[in-house]
Design a protein around this motif. Structure first.
Motif, PDB file in Angstrom:
ATOM      1  N   UNK A   1       0.849  -1.194   0.000  1.00 52.56           N
ATOM      2  CA  UNK A   1       0.000   0.000   0.000  1.00 52.56           C
ATOM      3  C   UNK A   1       0.884   1.244   0.000  1.00 52.56           C
ATOM      4  N   UNK A   2       0.267   2.406  -0.262  1.00 51.06           N
ATOM      5  CA  UNK A   2       1.044   3.651  -0.198  1.00 51.06           C
ATOM      6  C   UNK A   2       1.621   3.848   1.199  1.00 51.06           C
ATOM      7  N   UNK A   3       0.897   3.395   2.228  1.00 47.08           N
ATOM      8  CA  UNK A   3       1.397   3.498   3.601  1.00 47.08           C
ATOM      9  C   UNK A   3       2.644   2.628   3.789  1.00 47.08           C
ATOM     10  N   UNK A   4       2.614   1.391   3.261  1.00 49.27           N
ATOM     11  CA  UNK A   4       3.777   0.513   3.371  1.00 49.27           C
ATOM     12  C   UNK A   4       4.956   1.063   2.581  1.00 49.27           C
ATOM     13  N   UNK A   5       4.683   1.653   1.411  1.00 45.74           N
ATOM     14  CA  UNK A   5       5.756   2.251   0.629  1.00 45.74           C
ATOM     15  C   UNK A   5       6.379   3.422   1.388  1.00 45.74           C
ATOM     16  N   UNK A   6       5.534   4.154   2.099  1.00 49.43           N
ATOM     17  CA  UNK A   6       6.065   5.222   2.942  1.00 49.43           C
ATOM     18  C   UNK A   6       6.929   4.678   4.060  1.00 49.43           C
ATOM     19  N   UNK A   7       6.528   3.532   4.652  1.00 52.84           N
ATOM     20  CA  UNK A   7       7.323   2.902   5.707  1.00 52.84           C
ATOM     21  C   UNK A   7       8.706   2.526   5.177  1.00 52.84           C
ATOM     22  N   UNK A   8       8.781   1.982   3.950  1.00 50.27           N
ATOM     23  CA  UNK A   8      10.080   1.632   3.363  1.00 50.27           C
ATOM     24  C   UNK A   8      10.999   2.842   3.313  1.00 50.27           C
ATOM     25  N   UNK A   9      10.470   3.978   2.872  1.00 47.18           N
ATOM     26  CA  UNK A   9      11.293   5.183   2.781  1.00 47.18           C
ATOM     27  C   UNK A   9      11.686   5.695   4.156  1.00 47.18           C
ATOM     28  N   UNK A  10      10.802   5.585   5.114  1.00 43.57           N
ATOM     29  CA  UNK A  10      11.140   6.025   6.466  1.00 43.57           C
ATOM     30  C   UNK A  10      12.181   5.109   7.113  1.00 43.57           C
ATOM     31  N   UNK A  11      12.146   3.813   6.794  1.00 43.07           N
ATOM     32  CA  UNK A  11      13.189   2.903   7.264  1.00 43.07           C
ATOM     33  C   UNK A  11      14.550   3.318   6.728  1.00 43.07           C
ATOM     34  N   UNK A  12      14.587   3.619   5.440  1.00 44.12           N
ATOM     35  CA  UNK A  12      15.844   4.078   4.841  1.00 44.12           C
ATOM     36  C   UNK A  12      16.318   5.350   5.510  1.00 44.12           C
ATOM     37  N   UNK A  13      15.395   6.250   5.758  1.00 47.46           N
ATOM     38  CA  UNK A  13      15.736   7.509   6.410  1.00 47.46           C
ATOM     39  C   UNK A  13      16.347   7.251   7.787  1.00 47.46           C
ATOM     40  N   UNK A  14      15.708   6.407   8.585  1.00 48.24           N
ATOM     41  CA  UNK A  14      16.166   6.186   9.955  1.00 48.24           C
ATOM     42  C   UNK A  14      17.563   5.574   9.991  1.00 48.24           C
ATOM     43  N   UNK A  15      17.801   4.535   9.180  1.00 44.01           N
ATOM     44  CA  UNK A  15      19.106   3.875   9.207  1.00 44.01           C
ATOM     45  C   UNK A  15      20.206   4.790   8.671  1.00 44.01           C
ATOM     46  N   UNK A  16      19.893   5.540   7.622  1.00 42.77           N
ATOM     47  CA  UNK A  16      20.921   6.396   7.035  1.00 42.77           C
ATOM     48  C   UNK A  16      21.245   7.589   7.916  1.00 42.77           C
ATOM     49  N   UNK A  17      20.256   8.110   8.621  1.00 40.95           N
ATOM     50  CA  UNK A  17      20.537   9.218   9.543  1.00 40.95           C
ATOM     51  C   UNK A  17      21.571   8.787  10.577  1.00 40.95           C
ATOM     52  N   UNK A  18      21.374   7.608  11.152  1.00 42.49           N
ATOM     53  CA  UNK A  18      22.314   7.114  12.155  1.00 42.49           C
ATOM     54  C   UNK A  18      23.677   6.840  11.536  1.00 42.49           C
ATOM     55  N   UNK A  19      23.706   6.233  10.344  1.00 41.07           N
ATOM     56  CA  UNK A  19      24.977   5.916   9.687  1.00 41.07           C
ATOM     57  C   UNK A  19      25.770   7.174   9.386  1.00 41.07           C
ATOM     58  N   UNK A  20      25.101   8.199   8.890  1.00 42.24           N
ATOM     59  CA  UNK A  20      25.798   9.442   8.545  1.00 42.24           C
ATOM     60  C   UNK A  20      26.247  10.174   9.801  1.00 42.24           C
ATOM     61  N   UNK A  21      25.416  10.131  10.840  1.00 40.66           N
ATOM     62  CA  UNK A  21      25.791  10.791  12.092  1.00 40.66           C
ATOM     63  C   UNK A  21      27.115  10.259  12.621  1.00 40.66           C
TER      64      UNK A  21
END
Length: 495
Positions: free
Chosen positions: A50-70
């Motif tokens: 669903x569009x909600x699940x697709x949004x979750x995928x992008x938010x997962x990427x956001x969360x992991x990459x924020x920590x990695x870059x930090x």
């Protein structure tokens, strides 16, 4: 162009323009293949997520990459390239690679432990409530992906582009098969996507790490590690800032609707094709070559040649994606994913400006440190966050698109001026401004006519694209460059 390439090849640089062009071409083929598979999979994801699940995928990427870059994971690769090129002996270069790989293992391990331990609060902060277990698995997958990403830099520096091509194709096919099985057959949804990434990244990182350490040996030098850390420091800041520019709009949109995040993210994925196919193909070769090209008298003129052609190719790609992208998107996904008209061109040309800015930004690393890069990134991030805060609450995804375009426009201008002041690279902005104006005129003319039949829309898009190319060749390119375009076109037709 042939004469210009010959002059550059004759320059006292270990890696000439011919290597840059050859490498960029193969990276381009790899990225095109990857994007074709990605586009083929879009209807699949739209059917099973669903569009909600697709949004979750992008938010997962956001969360992991924020920590990695930090924690600076993505800055180690850039530091490896610079410190490697600073060495005068092969033994020292091998020590740099080995030390960088062990540093990556240690840092990636720490980042993963942090992410797993604090998955709950991170999920809450990124609108992933109730997804802490999924986020923990995503952090483990990120550990292996980070190792593979840094390990692949050494083959690129060795000009082993065919190895890169083969590895990418194998992992792409494996990831594709696993996604189809786990999402489509076993109906695991977002969990299936993360399981697939974990399996492919785990196997790939083990293979690459063994290969690199087998070639360079196992060495650890504290002095080299210190040099890597000093150079990577400002890049950690810039990496975090660029990530904020890329993804902070999703966080603002998530407070409006996760479904809007899904729609915007899909449009953003199409817009990002410009960076992946053209920008990334160029940077994979340029990023490990420009230090050696910046040697000898007149290197600034050689960079201008590269920059002018990069702008031309980026402009052609941007107008092509803007014209054809939305028609393709409408045919591939359900109406619930359909983005507003002209949203895609706004995002595409934002990333056109970002890629041009990156070209000038790379020059700031020549003969100096990485401090200027970090400062420019901070300015861009602050501006983007301010624009997101002002524009997204009242205008939603339109506000996010305008914030992206405005940020990269300012970023491009700052990098251009900084490159001029630092190295006197005499590449004038007026041709770029003319190309942007021509693009806007073509898109406005195209949107003034809105036929209903799909084949008529595609034919009209092709006609507008042809007009753009003819006008750009006539007015942007110089006489010798137009001759080179004609020679290349004739060779392609004969082929």
């Amino acid at each position: 162009m042939d004469a210009q390439i010959a002059d550059m090849a004759a320059a006292p640089a270990p890696q000439g323009l011919s290597r840059l062009l050859r490498g960029s071409s193969l990276y381009l083929a790899t990225n095109i293949a990857s994007k074709i598979v990605g586009f083929v999979m879009i209807p699949f994801y739209a059917s099973y997520l669903s569009t909600d699940q697709y949004g979750v995928l992008n938010l997962l990427e956001l969360a992991t990459q924020v920590v990695a870059i930090t924690f600076g994971l993505q800055s180690l690769g850039q530091a490896l390239t610079r410190i490697y090129n600073d060495q005068t002996s092969e033994a020292d270069r091998l020590s740099v690679v080995s030390t960088a790989m062990f540093a990556t293992l240690a840092l990636a391990g720490l980042v993963t432990l942090f992410g797993v331990a604090f998955a709950g609060p991170i999920a809450e902060a990124t609108s992933l409530e109730g997804s802490a277990a999924l986020l923990r698995l995503a952090f483990v997958a990120m550990f292996f992906s980070s190792i593979a990403e840094v390990a692949m830099i050494y083959p690129r520096m060795q000009d082993r582009v065919w190895f890169y091509f083969g590895y990418t194709m194998v992992t792409m096919v494996a990831n594709l098969g696993l996604n189809i099985a786990l999402i489509g057959w076993w109906h695991l949804g977002v969990w299936g996507f993360v399981y697939s990434k974990l399996a492919v990244a785990g196997g790939g990182s083990a293979f690459l790490l063994a290969g690199v350490l087998g070639r360079v040996g196992t060495h650890w030098h504290a002095a080299i590690a210190g040099a890597l850390a000093r150079f990577a420091g400002p890049l950690i800041v810039s990496g975090g800032c660029y990530f904020a520019i890329h993804f902070s709009d999703r966080l603002f949109l998530a407070h409006v609707s996760r479904a809007e995040v899904g729609v915007y993210s899909l449009a953003y994925t199409f817009a990002f094709v410009l960076s992946v196919i053209i920008g990334d193909s160029f940077s994979k070769s340029w990023g490990v070559s420009f230090y050696s090209l910046a040697s000898g008298a007149g290197w600034q003129d050689r960079f201008v040649v590269v920059g002018r052609w990069l702008v031309f190719v980026l402009g052609a790609g941007a107008i092509g994606i803007s014209l054809f992208g939305r028609d393709v998107l409408v045919m591939m996904v359900p109406p619930s994913y359909d983005p507003p008209m002209l949203l895609l061109p706004l995002l595409v040309f934002g990333y056109f400006l970002r890629e041009v800015g990156d070209f000038f930004n790379s020059m700031l690393l020549i003969g100096g440190g990485s401090g200027a890069v970090g400062r420019i990134a901070v300015v861009g991030a602050v501006l983007n966050l301010a624009l997101n805060a002002v524009l997204i609450p009242p205008y939603g995804i339109w506000g996010a698109a305008w914030a992206t375009f405005g940020t990269w426009a300012v970023y491009c201008a700052i990098c251009w001026v900084a490159a001029w002041r630092t190295h006197r690279v005499a590449m004038h902005p007026w041709p770029l401004a003319g190309m942007l104006g021509l693009s806007a005129a073509c898109l406005y003319a195209r949107e003034a006519v809105a036929p209903h039949a799909a084949w008529v829309r595609l034919a009209l898009d092709a006609a507008v694209f042809g007009v753009f190319i003819v006008v750009a060749v006539a007015f942007y390119l110089r006489r010798d460059e137009r001759r080179d375009v004609w020679v290349m076109a004739r060779k392609l037709l004969l082929f």
